[in-house]
Design a protein around this motif. Structure first.
Motif, mmCIF file in Angstrom:
data_model
loop_
_atom_site.group_PDB
_atom_site.id
_atom_site.type_symbol
_atom_site.label_atom_id
_atom_site.label_comp_id
_atom_site.label_asym_id
_atom_site.label_seq_id
_atom_site.Cartn_x
_atom_site.Cartn_y
_atom_site.Cartn_z
ATOM 1 N N LEU A 53 40.582 37.149 28.411
ATOM 2 C CA LEU A 53 40.681 38.495 27.938
ATOM 3 C C LEU A 53 41.033 39.496 29.185
ATOM 4 O O LEU A 53 41.788 40.413 29.127
ATOM 5 N N ALA A 54 40.574 39.055 30.289
ATOM 6 C CA ALA A 54 40.778 39.854 31.581
ATOM 7 C C ALA A 54 42.122 39.678 31.946
ATOM 8 O O ALA A 54 42.555 40.564 32.658
ATOM 9 N N SER A 55 42.828 38.378 31.983
ATOM 10 C CA SER A 55 44.097 38.153 31.959
ATOM 11 C C SER A 55 44.998 39.027 31.210
ATOM 12 O O SER A 55 46.048 39.398 31.587
ATOM 13 N N LEU A 56 44.753 39.102 30.007
ATOM 14 C CA LEU A 56 45.516 39.898 29.002
ATOM 15 C C LEU A 56 45.326 41.526 29.512
ATOM 16 O O LEU A 56 46.699 41.989 29.522
ATOM 17 N N ARG A 57 44.461 41.943 29.756
ATOM 18 C CA ARG A 57 44.139 43.351 30.330
ATOM 19 C C ARG A 57 44.970 43.606 31.492
ATOM 20 O O ARG A 57 45.479 44.677 31.847
ATOM 21 N N TYR A 58 44.919 42.545 32.547
ATOM 22 C CA TYR A 58 45.733 42.596 33.780
ATOM 23 C C TYR A 58 47.357 42.879 33.465
ATOM 24 O O TYR A 58 47.956 43.413 33.925
ATOM 25 N N ASN A 59 47.919 41.997 32.500
ATOM 26 C CA ASN A 59 49.285 41.840 32.303
ATOM 27 C C ASN A 59 49.643 42.843 30.963
ATOM 28 O O ASN A 59 50.780 43.354 31.170
ATOM 29 N N GLN A 60 48.834 43.176 30.195
ATOM 30 C CA GLN A 60 49.083 44.077 29.165
ATOM 31 C C GLN A 60 47.665 45.101 29.038
ATOM 32 O O GLN A 60 47.012 45.004 28.177
ATOM 33 N N LEU A 92 45.455 33.030 38.255
ATOM 34 C CA LEU A 92 44.791 34.148 39.269
ATOM 35 C C LEU A 92 44.777 35.492 38.424
ATOM 36 O O LEU A 92 43.797 36.336 38.766
ATOM 37 N N ASP A 93 45.379 35.657 37.339
ATOM 38 C CA ASP A 93 45.451 37.109 36.589
ATOM 39 C C ASP A 93 43.797 37.326 36.003
ATOM 40 O O ASP A 93 43.728 38.294 35.796
ATOM 41 N N ALA A 94 43.171 36.230 35.583
ATOM 42 C CA ALA A 94 41.787 36.371 35.157
ATOM 43 C C ALA A 94 41.058 37.329 36.167
ATOM 44 O O ALA A 94 40.186 38.329 35.931
ATOM 45 N N TRP A 95 41.061 36.693 37.547
ATOM 46 C CA TRP A 95 40.408 37.352 38.528
ATOM 47 C C TRP A 95 40.725 38.733 38.845
ATOM 48 O O TRP A 95 40.042 39.954 38.976
#
Length: 622
Positions: free
Chosen positions: A159-166, A569-572
């Motif tokens: 979910l953190a990766s989703l928030r970073y990309n979108q 890395l997108d989750a971090w």
């Protein structure tokens, strides 16, 4: 096709960072991945440390019982300590908290945290989707009681990766492809629907293990060279997802396609010259005339390796001391003096070892070549005889096949007795050899391995022999051939039954999750399929998912598949962005005491909190 050469890269030791004033009270973010851990501060753009979540113990000196603990990137050789490897995860869930504490100590030590009253920073840490309350409770207890953190915020990495990309996303079907498991997570109106999320027990680890076993079964003479680390390298470099597995597999039935697309992989090997005896570690060294010289060369090589290991260890200590700001000049000078003395001694040993090389005389070399050639001809004749007999047994009207059927019918017509002693006499073995398709020779695999070894010795001693020169386009020595293995390895994510696992693949799981919703919600989810996690770095996954969605979705319906910009890395980075924007919710020490260790403060990238049911009182039904 151009051959692939293994890189066998060794990890660089993690740096030692200084604990400066600009990070005071700054939240510490830990993406606690099952493959790698990413650790860093909120005011940094990227994690300061990325290391494998592994612990092992290696005995440096075989004569001593003491073992050295190595962690993360400090593990020089994973293969050397594979029997003692430990991780804190069990199918993606943290269950071994002693290992988790060791890895946290390792991270904080390298970050330079030296506050006497514990970690005086808010902690932002990842957890798997729909994490167990017991696992979260143990983690909170470790952080609050052992490290004395002021507050904790838990987030789901996908979910953190989703928030970073979108950042403005409201609806999505998130596919998180991890090292141990793969999750399909529906997100509606900005929150995860954990009740309809599903997990598949296939990830990068099973893909690596499956590729290693495929190559070992195909190349039994190279079992030791096909290690798990090299299989992991092939997974990262050569494996790809097939857009249509069935159609691509049928193409490989064409010999022309097979010859064109087979990828040779060169195994590491050290070849000796024709006039020199191979190195003492090679099998031919023990057959040298002068055994004393062979033993002396072997001891010299061992001494060189030990001296080089001591120099490398001193260099590592010196680098760490300089990075940590060591101010004791005597200690640094002593390390530099030892390194310089070690290099001088190593140069002297190398020069001394070149004085008496071990060689074969021309007569001894000729005798050895004749002996090996004779043994090679004998092994080739035995292999040809086995193939001839197998071909005769396959034809019905040959004398060998008829004799075999006659003996089988005679054995079947005999009345069974109370004490069946067939096989106890030596004559019974002759009967078995007469009816066995392979001619009773159970050593065919051993012969193949011996033939490979004999031919390897001949190539080392006389590489100019005619049969030693490979034909154009043929397999080179010490190579393995990659055919359908890259496609098979990736396919287990969509067909776990190839591993014998009784569970649905990724495409079936996606269809099952979508079927839980009405048509309008299905369209909202299918319109934004977001893929993240380390396995999504493997080429072809997005195209394969588009192919599967096109088959399962209604005619002319729309769908979209996107992959994270940096899946590992997108989750971090997403957790850092949420923390910097103040969009995370924290569990304070007071809430930890009042609400229980498993309490969770919910936010847009977290799990939902369901309190653990209270245990029924004594005498009351559960």
């Amino acid at each position: 096709m151009e051959s692939y050469h293994f890189k066998d890269l060794k990890p660089s030791p993690d740096k030692m960072f200084a604990y400066t004033d600009d990070i005071k009270d700054v939240p510490l973010i830990l993406d606690n991945g099952s493959y790698t851990a990413k650790v860093g501060w909120t005011n940094q753009q990227d994690p300061a440390m990325i290391f494998k979540n592994l612990i092992t113990k290696i005995r440096k000196d075989k004569m001593k019982k003491d073992m050295e603990t190595q962690i993360g990137n400090d593990i020089v050789s994973v293969e050397a300590g594979r029997l003692n490897l430990r991780t804190q995860f069990d199918h993606g869930v943290v269950t071994h908290f002693e290992a988790q504490e060791t890895l946290l100590d390792y991270s904080l030590t390298h970050l330079g945290v030296n506050t006497p009253d514990g970690l005086q920073h808010p902690m932002v840490i990842s957890e798997p989707p729909a994490n167990l309350n017991s696992s979260r409770a143990a983690m909170s207890e470790l952080l609050f009681e052992c490290y004395r953190v002021p507050s904790i915020s838990y987030f789901v990495d996908a979910l953190a990766s989703l928030r970073y990309n979108q950042p403005d996303c409201r609806d999505a079907l998130v596919i998180s492809c991890g090292y141990h498991t793969t999750h399909v997570i529906p997100v509606l109106d900005g929150r995860m629907d954990a009740g309809n999320a599903r997990r598949i027990g296939v990830g990068g680890f099973l893909m690596t293990s499956y590729l290693q076993r495929l190559l070992q079964l195909k190349n039994p003479s190279a079992l030791a060279a096909i290690t798990l680390s090299r299989a992991e390298e092939l997974l990262h470099e050569l494996v790809l997802f097939s857009g249509d597995y069935g159609s691509d597999l049928r193409l490989w039935a064409d010999p022309a396609h097979q010859k064109e697309h087979t990828r040779p992989v060169q195994l590491p090997v050290t070849m000796a010259t024709g006039s020199e005896q191979p190195r003492p570690s090679q099998p031919a060294a023990g057959e040298a005339k002068d055994k004393k010289l062979v033993a002396k060369a072997r001891m010299h090589e061992m001494h060189m390796k030990k001296r080089q290991a001591l120099i490398s260890e001193d260099e590592r200590r010196l680098a760490r001391a300089r990075q940590s700001g060591e101010t004791d000049p005597e200690y640094l000078q002593e390390l530099e003096r030892r390194i310089e003395a070690g290099r001088t001694k190593l140069a002297e040993l190398a020069e001394r070892g070149q004085v008496t090389p071990v060689r074969l005389s021309p007569d001894a070399l000729q005798a050895r070549l004749e002996e090996l050639e004779g043994r090679r001809r004998e092994l080739l004749e035995r292999r040809a005889e086995r193939r001839r007999r197998r071909a005769e047994m396959a034809r019905r009207r040959t004398a060998a096949s008829q004799q075999r059927m006659r003996i089988i019918s005679q054995l079947a017509s005999q009345r069974p007795t109370k004490d069946d002693t067939f096989g106890a006499r030596d004559e019974d073995w002759d009967v078995y050899k007469a009816i066995n398709v392979d001619g009773g020779d159970s050593d065919s695999e051993a012969d193949a391995e011996e033939l490979t070894e004999v031919e390897g010795r001949l190539r080392q001693l006389a590489p100019d022999l005619a049969w030693c020169q490979p034909a154009a386009g043929g397999a080179q020595p010490h190579q393995i051939q990659l055919g359908t293995e890259p496609l098979q390895t990736a396919e287990i994510l969509f067909q776990p039954s190839m591993l014998g696992l009784d569970q649905a693949g990724l495409a079936e799981t996606i269809q099952f999750v979508l079927s839980k919703y009405p048509a309008e919600s299905q369209q909202r989810l299918a319109g934004n399929v977001f893929v993240t996690g380390g396995v999504s770095n493997v080429p072809g996954l997005r195209q394969r998912l588009e192919h599967e969605l096109r088959q399962m979705r209604p005619f002319q319906s729309s769908f979209a598949v996107s992959v994270a910009s940096s899946p590992s890395l997108d989750a971090w980075r997403g957790a850092r962005s949420l923390s910097a924007a103040g969009q995370l919710e924290y569990v304070s020490r007071q809430q930890y005491v009042e609400c229980g260790a498993d309490y969770l403060a919910e936010h847009m990238a977290s799990n939902r909190y369901w309190p653990t049911p209270a245990e029924p009182a004594a005498g009351q039904p559960a």
